[in-house]
Scaffold this motif. Structure first.
Motif, PDB file in Angstrom:
ATOM      1  N   ILE A   1       0.826  -1.304   0.038  1.00 30.19           N
ATOM      2  CA  ILE A   1       0.015  -0.075   0.057  1.00 30.19           C
ATOM      3  C   ILE A   1       0.740   1.358  -0.085  1.00 30.19           C
ATOM      4  CG2 ILE A   1      -1.839   1.243   1.216  1.00 30.19           C
ATOM      5  CD1 ILE A   1      -3.048  -1.026  -0.053  1.00 30.19           C
ATOM      6  N   PHE A   2       1.981   1.279   0.800  1.00 28.77           N
ATOM      7  CA  PHE A   2       2.838   2.450   0.697  1.00 28.77           C
ATOM      8  C   PHE A   2       3.609   2.476  -0.500  1.00 28.77           C
ATOM      9  CE2 PHE A   2       7.629   3.107   0.751  1.00 28.77           C
ATOM     10  CZ  PHE A   2       7.777   4.237   1.205  1.00 28.77           C
ATOM     11  N   MET A   3       3.823   1.338  -1.331  1.00 30.02           N
ATOM     12  CA  MET A   3       4.321   1.204  -2.622  1.00 30.02           C
ATOM     13  C   MET A   3       3.243   2.122  -3.844  1.00 30.02           C
ATOM     14  SD  MET A   3       4.039  -0.428  -5.713  1.00 30.02           S
ATOM     15  CE  MET A   3       3.631  -2.049  -5.253  1.00 30.02           C
ATOM     16  N   VAL A   4       2.066   1.437  -3.467  1.00 30.99           N
ATOM     17  CA  VAL A   4       0.897   2.226  -4.411  1.00 30.99           C
ATOM     18  C   VAL A   4       1.001   3.818  -4.202  1.00 30.99           C
ATOM     19  CG1 VAL A   4      -1.453   2.302  -4.739  1.00 30.99           C
ATOM     20  CG2 VAL A   4      -0.187   0.123  -4.523  1.00 30.99           C
TER      21      VAL A   4
ATOM     22  N   PHE B   1       3.701   5.653  -6.067  1.00 28.39           N
ATOM     23  CA  PHE B   1       3.392   5.807  -7.538  1.00 28.39           C
ATOM     24  C   PHE B   1       2.379   6.840  -7.829  1.00 28.39           C
ATOM     25  CE2 PHE B   1       6.312   1.874  -8.205  1.00 28.39           C
ATOM     26  CZ  PHE B   1       6.718   2.272  -9.158  1.00 28.39           C
ATOM     27  N   VAL B   2       1.303   6.738  -7.139  1.00 31.18           N
ATOM     28  CA  VAL B   2       0.191   7.696  -7.065  1.00 31.18           C
ATOM     29  C   VAL B   2       0.880   9.091  -7.016  1.00 31.18           C
ATOM     30  CG1 VAL B   2      -1.885   8.300  -6.213  1.00 31.18           C
ATOM     31  CG2 VAL B   2      -1.467   6.236  -6.362  1.00 31.18           C
ATOM     32  N   ALA B   3       1.629   9.333  -5.889  1.00 33.49           N
ATOM     33  CA  ALA B   3       2.363  10.453  -5.855  1.00 33.49           C
ATOM     34  C   ALA B   3       3.151  11.038  -6.974  1.00 33.49           C
ATOM     35  CB  ALA B   3       3.083  10.833  -4.589  1.00 33.49           C
ATOM     36  N   LEU B   4       3.941   9.865  -7.582  1.00 33.32           N
ATOM     37  CA  LEU B   4       4.689  10.166  -8.675  1.00 33.32           C
ATOM     38  C   LEU B   4       3.929  10.473  -9.872  1.00 33.32           C
ATOM     39  CD1 LEU B   4       7.653   9.871 -10.031  1.00 33.32           C
ATOM     40  CD2 LEU B   4       6.811   7.396 -10.399  1.00 33.32           C
ATOM     41  N   ILE B   5       2.958   9.685 -10.131  1.00 35.06           N
ATOM     42  CA  ILE B   5       2.009   9.993 -11.250  1.00 35.06           C
ATOM     43  C   ILE B   5       1.492  11.530 -11.229  1.00 35.06           C
ATOM     44  CG2 ILE B   5       0.108   9.634 -12.596  1.00 35.06           C
ATOM     45  CD1 ILE B   5       0.474   6.695 -11.790  1.00 35.06           C
ATOM     46  N   ALA B   6       1.065  11.899 -10.146  1.00 39.22           N
ATOM     47  CA  ALA B   6       0.460  13.186  -9.563  1.00 39.22           C
ATOM     48  C   ALA B   6       1.286  14.436  -9.987  1.00 39.22           C
ATOM     49  CB  ALA B   6      -0.251  13.236  -8.499  1.00 39.22           C
ATOM     50  N   MET B   7       2.614  14.045  -9.483  1.00 41.49           N
ATOM     51  CA  MET B   7       3.762  15.215  -9.396  1.00 41.49           C
ATOM     52  C   MET B   7       4.011  15.202 -10.991  1.00 41.49           C
ATOM     53  SD  MET B   7       7.215  15.172  -7.040  1.00 41.49           S
ATOM     54  CE  MET B   7       6.195  14.701  -5.731  1.00 41.49           C
TER      55      MET B   7
ATOM     56  N   LEU C   1       0.042  15.397  -2.169  1.00 41.71           N
ATOM     57  CA  LEU C   1      -0.069  14.916  -0.764  1.00 41.71           C
ATOM     58  C   LEU C   1      -1.593  14.328  -0.847  1.00 41.71           C
ATOM     59  CD1 LEU C   1       1.242  13.736   1.685  1.00 41.71           C
ATOM     60  CD2 LEU C   1       0.896  16.194   2.514  1.00 41.71           C
ATOM     61  N   ALA C   2      -2.352  15.261  -1.100  1.00 41.68           N
ATOM     62  CA  ALA C   2      -3.870  14.957  -0.999  1.00 41.68           C
ATOM     63  C   ALA C   2      -4.415  13.694  -1.856  1.00 41.68           C
ATOM     64  CB  ALA C   2      -4.689  16.243  -1.259  1.00 41.68           C
ATOM     65  N   ILE C   3      -3.884  14.078  -3.323  1.00 38.92           N
ATOM     66  CA  ILE C   3      -4.322  13.038  -4.127  1.00 38.92           C
ATOM     67  C   ILE C   3      -3.668  11.628  -3.554  1.00 38.92           C
ATOM     68  CG2 ILE C   3      -3.809  12.107  -6.500  1.00 38.92           C
ATOM     69  CD1 ILE C   3      -3.573  15.162  -7.365  1.00 38.92           C
ATOM     70  N   SER C   4      -2.557  11.344  -3.275  1.00 36.40           N
ATOM     71  CA  SER C   4      -1.882  10.147  -2.805  1.00 36.40           C
ATOM     72  C   SER C   4      -2.713   9.716  -1.728  1.00 36.40           C
ATOM     73  CB  SER C   4      -0.531  10.466  -2.460  1.00 36.40           C
ATOM     74  OG  SER C   4       0.157   9.181  -2.135  1.00 36.40           O
ATOM     75  N   MET C   5      -3.039  10.468  -0.723  1.00 34.96           N
ATOM     76  CA  MET C   5      -3.913  10.051   0.373  1.00 34.96           C
ATOM     77  C   MET C   5      -5.346   9.431  -0.203  1.00 34.96           C
ATOM     78  SD  MET C   5      -2.737  12.849   3.246  1.00 34.96           S
ATOM     79  CE  MET C   5      -4.079  12.167   4.500  1.00 34.96           C
TER      80      MET C   5
ATOM     81  N   ILE D   1      -7.425   4.648   7.341  1.00 30.58           N
ATOM     82  CA  ILE D   1      -6.811   5.685   7.877  1.00 30.58           C
ATOM     83  C   ILE D   1      -5.267   5.312   7.929  1.00 30.58           C
ATOM     84  CG2 ILE D   1      -6.062   6.882  10.209  1.00 30.58           C
ATOM     85  CD1 ILE D   1      -9.089   6.548  10.622  1.00 30.58           C
ATOM     86  N   GLY D   2      -5.196   3.802   8.152  1.00 27.79           N
ATOM     87  CA  GLY D   2      -3.552   3.292   7.974  1.00 27.79           C
ATOM     88  C   GLY D   2      -3.164   3.639   6.609  1.00 27.79           C
ATOM     89  N   ALA D   3      -3.874   3.360   5.781  1.00 29.46           N
ATOM     90  CA  ALA D   3      -3.373   3.646   4.059  1.00 29.46           C
ATOM     91  C   ALA D   3      -3.181   5.136   3.786  1.00 29.46           C
ATOM     92  CB  ALA D   3      -4.360   3.056   3.260  1.00 29.46           C
ATOM     93  N   ALA D   4      -3.872   5.923   4.611  1.00 24.68           N
ATOM     94  CA  ALA D   4      -3.489   7.327   4.113  1.00 24.68           C
ATOM     95  C   ALA D   4      -2.197   7.757   5.035  1.00 24.68           C
ATOM     96  CB  ALA D   4      -4.727   8.216   4.644  1.00 24.68           C
ATOM     97  N   LEU D   5      -2.123   7.227   6.033  1.00 23.46           N
ATOM     98  CA  LEU D   5      -0.887   7.774   6.764  1.00 23.46           C
ATOM     99  C   LEU D   5       0.329   7.132   6.023  1.00 23.46           C
ATOM    100  CD1 LEU D   5      -1.737   7.041  10.390  1.00 23.46           C
ATOM    101  CD2 LEU D   5      -1.309   9.161   9.269  1.00 23.46           C
ATOM    102  N   ALA D   6       0.462   5.852   5.316  1.00 22.28           N
ATOM    103  CA  ALA D   6       1.112   5.065   4.383  1.00 22.28           C
ATOM    104  C   ALA D   6       1.554   5.979   3.490  1.00 22.28           C
ATOM    105  CB  ALA D   6       0.816   3.719   4.058  1.00 22.28           C
ATOM    106  N   ALA D   7       0.279   6.799   2.682  1.00 18.24           N
ATOM    107  CA  ALA D   7       0.495   7.347   1.547  1.00 18.24           C
ATOM    108  C   ALA D   7       1.366   8.764   1.887  1.00 18.24           C
ATOM    109  CB  ALA D   7      -0.854   7.860   1.040  1.00 18.24           C
ATOM    110  N   VAL D   8       1.100   9.494   3.264  1.00 15.42           N
ATOM    111  CA  VAL D   8       1.761  10.639   3.692  1.00 15.42           C
ATOM    112  C   VAL D   8       3.332  10.266   3.638  1.00 15.42           C
ATOM    113  CG1 VAL D   8       2.234  12.127   5.521  1.00 15.42           C
ATOM    114  CG2 VAL D   8      -0.066  11.508   4.825  1.00 15.42           C
ATOM    115  N   ALA D   9       3.676   8.980   4.309  1.00 19.61           N
ATOM    116  CA  ALA D   9       5.087   8.357   4.381  1.00 19.61           C
ATOM    117  C   ALA D   9       5.764   8.195   2.823  1.00 19.61           C
ATOM    118  CB  ALA D   9       4.972   7.062   5.105  1.00 19.61           C
ATOM    119  N   ALA D  10       4.953   7.384   2.097  1.00 20.59           N
ATOM    120  CA  ALA D  10       5.307   7.432   0.732  1.00 20.59           C
ATOM    121  C   ALA D  10       5.782   8.704  -0.157  1.00 20.59           C
ATOM    122  CB  ALA D  10       4.149   6.531  -0.321  1.00 20.59           C
TER     123      ALA D  10
END
Length: 304
Positions: A42-45, A48-54, A73-77, A207-216
């Motif tokens: 989930i962190f890895m995903v 990649f979501v952040a990478l594509i958005a960026m 950050l918002a899109i990735s979360m 919520i756990g996935a959203a925190l992982a997205a922040v870390a990612a």
């Protein structure tokens, strides 16, 4: 002295990222008593979501600067939270009443699915990006060596602390937090008292996935690369942090993340970098020999 101070700063910023991911592990374990082995992916995903958005925002000239980072950050979360919800619905909810090994196997299968999905859709090669946050503040100078707190490290520490403050408020002061704590203590009794345990568990995964997205997102900005296998290594280290701090303890997850980050950074600085993971796992083994529940863990009480 200056070199050690620089490594301390580097270790804290890395440990903050591990701590955010470890919170996701310990949340799920605290409520359903299972380890979500798909959490690293989930962190890895999220990366990649952040990478594509960026790439779409910055490279396309649509937006740049701090506003672009906040939007990324918002899109990735948002998208990563959707993946976390899907993992719970597909891999955990149908098997919740089954024997304890079944959800574990299902989570490992979901991890493999996510890895292969990203590999097929994004390719197997690492995806680098240009540095988005550069510069920093000079703290001290010792000869030619300069101790610097980079703006990226400040962003990591500040964002992590803000996310943890919001999450702590959510758990301790809101109806959802009370429902989560009730499910942690006795899920069956919470259900009998009118708490929607299915909804609570789903939101815990979200919520756990959203925190992982922040870390990612922070990890991507800090190290500038993403690949489909990154979730395994980082996920194992975050899981190690959760166990080291005391699985089921939210402060323990953050403390474990900081310790793993510091151990890894100082070992790489003063010894062979090839053995930094061995050092972290050795410390974990020694801790569990003398403190089986981790640093801040507590003994489970068997309900009869």
């Amino acid at each position: 002295m200056a070199y050690a101070l620089q490594q301390l700063i580097n270790g804290i910023s890395l440990g903050m990222i591990y701590g955010l991911i470890a919170v996701g592990y310990t949340m799920v374990y605290g409520i359903i008593g299972m380890i979500n082995f798909a959490h690293g992916d989930i962190f890895m995903v999220g990366a990649f979501v952040a990478l594509i958005a960026m790439v779409m925002l910055v490279s396309g000239g649509i937006m740049d600067g701090p506003a672009a980072i906040l939007l990324v950050l918002a899109i990735s979360m948002a998208f990563t939270a959707l993946y976390g919800w899907t993992v719970e619905r597909v891999a955990y909810r149908p098997l919740r009443g089954s024997f304890r090994l079944a959800p574990l196997i299902s989570a490992i299968g979901m991890s493999i699915v996510l890895q292969n999905f990203v590999q097929v859709s994004q390719g197997a090669r690492p995806k680098p990006i240009e540095p988005q946050v550069i510069g920093g503040i000079e703290l001290m100078r010792e000869g030619e060596f300069v101790v610097q707190l980079s703006y990226m490290q400040m962003l990591i520490i500040g964002t992590t602390l803000a996310a943890l403050v919001v999450f702590t408020w959510l758990v301790t002061k809101t109806p959802l937090g009370r429902a989560m704590r009730a499910c942690e203590q006795d899920r069956k009794m919470a259900n009998l008292l009118g708490i929607d345990t299915d909804r609570t568990i789903s939101l815990t995964f979200v919520i756990g996935a959203a925190l992982a997205a922040v870390a990612a997102t922070l990890y991507l900005l800090r190290y500038g690369v993403a690949d489909f296998f990154m979730g395994f290594i980082v996920g194992v280290k975050a899981f190690t942090a959760a166990v080291l701090g005391g699985i089921g303890s939210l402060p323990g997850a953050v403390l474990g993340g900081l310790l793993i980050g510091l151990i890894e950074t100082f070992w790489s600085a003063y010894f062979s970098v090839q053995y930094k993971d061995v050092a972290a796992f050795s410390i974990l083994a020694l801790t569990l020999i003398f403190l089986p529940t981790g640093l801040l863990g507590r003994q489970d009480v068997e309900k009869v």
